[in-house]
Scaffold this active site. Structure first.
Site, mmCIF file in Angstrom:
data_model
loop_
_atom_site.group_PDB
_atom_site.id
_atom_site.type_symbol
_atom_site.label_atom_id
_atom_site.label_comp_id
_atom_site.label_asym_id
_atom_site.label_seq_id
_atom_site.Cartn_x
_atom_site.Cartn_y
_atom_site.Cartn_z
ATOM 1 N N HIS A 154 33.036 59.515 43.702
ATOM 2 C CA HIS A 154 33.015 60.272 42.446
ATOM 3 C C HIS A 154 31.605 60.199 41.885
ATOM 4 O O HIS A 154 30.746 59.489 42.422
ATOM 5 C CB HIS A 154 34.045 59.732 41.452
ATOM 6 C CG HIS A 154 33.790 58.328 41.005
ATOM 7 N ND1 HIS A 154 33.954 57.237 41.843
ATOM 8 C CD2 HIS A 154 33.381 57.826 39.811
ATOM 9 C CE1 HIS A 154 33.663 56.135 41.176
ATOM 10 N NE2 HIS A 154 33.303 56.461 39.955
ATOM 11 N N HIS A 158 30.165 59.043 39.044
ATOM 12 C CA HIS A 158 29.615 58.077 38.100
ATOM 13 C C HIS A 158 28.247 57.607 38.601
ATOM 14 O O HIS A 158 28.028 57.474 39.807
ATOM 15 C CB HIS A 158 30.552 56.872 37.950
ATOM 16 C CG HIS A 158 31.485 56.972 36.791
ATOM 17 N ND1 HIS A 158 32.758 56.439 36.803
ATOM 18 C CD2 HIS A 158 31.336 57.544 35.563
ATOM 19 C CE1 HIS A 158 33.359 56.672 35.638
ATOM 20 N NE2 HIS A 158 32.509 57.339 34.871
ATOM 21 N N ASP A 177 26.690 54.812 38.804
ATOM 22 C CA ASP A 177 26.569 53.620 39.639
ATOM 23 C C ASP A 177 27.038 53.859 41.074
ATOM 24 O O ASP A 177 26.983 52.953 41.902
ATOM 25 C CB ASP A 177 27.312 52.443 39.021
ATOM 26 C CG ASP A 177 28.781 52.722 38.740
ATOM 27 O OD1 ASP A 177 29.076 53.759 38.117
ATOM 28 O OD2 ASP A 177 29.637 51.910 39.138
ATOM 29 N N HIS A 178 27.468 55.083 41.382
ATOM 30 C CA HIS A 178 27.873 55.443 42.745
ATOM 31 C C HIS A 178 26.915 56.441 43.395
ATOM 32 O O HIS A 178 27.024 56.683 44.592
ATOM 33 C CB HIS A 178 29.286 56.026 42.737
ATOM 34 C CG HIS A 178 30.329 55.030 42.345
ATOM 35 N ND1 HIS A 178 31.209 54.469 43.252
ATOM 36 C CD2 HIS A 178 30.625 54.466 41.142
ATOM 37 C CE1 HIS A 178 32.006 53.624 42.629
ATOM 38 N NE2 HIS A 178 31.663 53.600 41.340
ATOM 39 N N HIS A 188 41.237 57.568 38.686
ATOM 40 C CA HIS A 188 40.128 57.013 37.913
ATOM 41 C C HIS A 188 39.912 57.869 36.661
ATOM 42 O O HIS A 188 38.795 58.035 36.179
ATOM 43 C CB HIS A 188 38.869 56.995 38.781
ATOM 44 C CG HIS A 188 37.741 56.172 38.242
ATOM 45 N ND1 HIS A 188 37.910 54.913 37.700
ATOM 46 C CD2 HIS A 188 36.396 56.422 38.184
ATOM 47 C CE1 HIS A 188 36.739 54.435 37.320
ATOM 48 N NE2 HIS A 188 35.803 55.326 37.598
ATOM 49 N N ASP A 228 36.739 53.707 42.978
ATOM 50 C CA ASP A 228 37.173 53.177 41.683
ATOM 51 C C ASP A 228 38.546 53.745 41.383
ATOM 52 O O ASP A 228 38.712 54.968 41.282
ATOM 53 C CB ASP A 228 36.208 53.589 40.565
ATOM 54 C CG ASP A 228 34.899 52.827 40.621
ATOM 55 O OD1 ASP A 228 34.716 52.026 41.558
ATOM 56 O OD2 ASP A 228 34.058 53.037 39.733
ATOM 57 N N HIS A 282 32.632 46.096 43.713
ATOM 58 C CA HIS A 282 32.589 46.781 42.415
ATOM 59 C C HIS A 282 33.311 45.930 41.355
ATOM 60 O O HIS A 282 34.269 46.355 40.721
ATOM 61 C CB HIS A 282 33.219 48.171 42.505
ATOM 62 C CG HIS A 282 32.922 49.043 41.308
ATOM 63 N ND1 HIS A 282 33.511 48.829 40.075
ATOM 64 C CD2 HIS A 282 32.116 50.118 41.139
ATOM 65 C CE1 HIS A 282 33.082 49.736 39.225
ATOM 66 N NE2 HIS A 282 32.222 50.521 39.841
#
Length: 309
Positions: A76, A78, A80-81, A168, A191, A266
């Site tokens: 996805h 976000h 941090d990905h 998520h 996530d 994570h």
């Protein structure tokens, strides 16, 4: 769930699936950890599942063969990905990747990739001008996006990657991935909270990599923030509690799915010491693994062993 054989050092090539942890943290600051990234090698090819900030540095320090990188799968969008995607593109291009890098993910990935390509267009031009087109073919520095949907998204020389929907929310769509190769299987949950769909996707998998939130730690951080009058921080800490799997929910999921090994990544938040690790471990099976950067899982083809290095 079966235990694992322990060994040390970065292993030599072998026949099977190798999982390398390039990033084990989420968006909360975690000294010594990079943001989410799982690297998997199958045969002569390398594949990434998410690419958070700092993860490309971990890969470089440990000598991952980024010149063999074939694709980045994104769960996805976000930050941090995805923040490290271009760093992997640059590193693999410089190391001699033979084809344009594919970045595969849910709808929206085309915008992300187009943005990276444009943001670093000037940088690519400088590098080509400096080193020459023979060393750095310009076309290989431009990433290609591919929007995917649940189902089999890649079949490549015996490797099969299957995307499945996870929960998520409000992030939609968000995916997890199951990787099958020569009788071995790894599931990267992305996530998500624990769901029946995830359990089905992980059925009889050798290794399940799952995000994990420690509710006691996060709830304590929220209370401390409220007491200090840091209402914005407290609100964010409260909001994240309902869209990550609580550590206490993972043991039943792993048991129902009959996975051979459960490993956490994570972390929310990433444990910084032995005491905080115990908050996670008290809710987990005794043989669950808390991952760290540089950790390697080896799954020999056709076997049942999982070697953790």
């Amino acid at each position: 769930m079966a235990g694992a054989a322990l060994a040390g050092g970065l292993p030599a090539p072998f026949d099977g699936l190798r999982v390398f942890m390039c990033g084990t943290s989420g968006p909360l600051v975690a000294p010594g950890r990079a943001q989410t990234c799982v690297a998997i090698t199958a045969g002569d090819s390398l594949y990434l599942f998410d690419a958070g900030e700092g993860s490309a540095d971990v890969a470089q320090v440990h000598g991952l063969p980024t010149e063999t990188l074939r694709a980045i799968f994104v769960t996805h969008m976000h930050s941090d990905h995805i923040a490290g995607i271009n760093n992997f593109n640059l590193a693999s291009w410089v190391q001699g990747r033979k084809a344009p890098l594919k970045v595969m993910g849910p709808a929206g990935i085309e915008r992300v990739v187009a943005g990276f390509n444009e943001a670093f267009a000037i940088d690519r031009g400088y590098r080509v001008a400096h080193h020459g087109e023979d060393l750095l073919p310009p076309a290989l520095g431009v990433m290609h996006a591919e929007v995917i949907a649940p189902g089999v998204v890649l079949e490549d020389d015996g490797l099969q990657v299957t995307a499945f929907a996870v929960d998520h929310g409000p992030v939609k769509p968000a995916y997890g991935f199951r990787i099958d190769y020569r009788g071995r299987s790894v599931v990267v949950g992305g996530d998500t909270i624990a769901t029946a769909n995830l359990t089905a996707a992980a059925k009889d998998a050798d290794l399940l990599l799952h995000d994990a939130l420690s509710l006691p730690i996060i709830a304590g951080m929220e209370a401390a923030a409220r007491s200090a009058g840091r209402i914005r921080a407290a609100t964010i800490l409260h909001d994240i509690q309902d869209y990550h799997a609580h550590a206490a929910h993972l043991a039943p999921l792993a048991q129902e799915a009959n996975v051979r090994m459960l490993a956490l990544y994570h972390f929310v938040p990433a444990p910084r010491n032995h005491l905080l690790e115990q908050f996670f471990r008290r809710d987990l099976p005794s043989d669950a693994v808390l991952t760290t950067e540089g950790m390697v899982f080896e799954l020999p083809a056709g076997g049942t062993e999982i070697h953790v290095r």
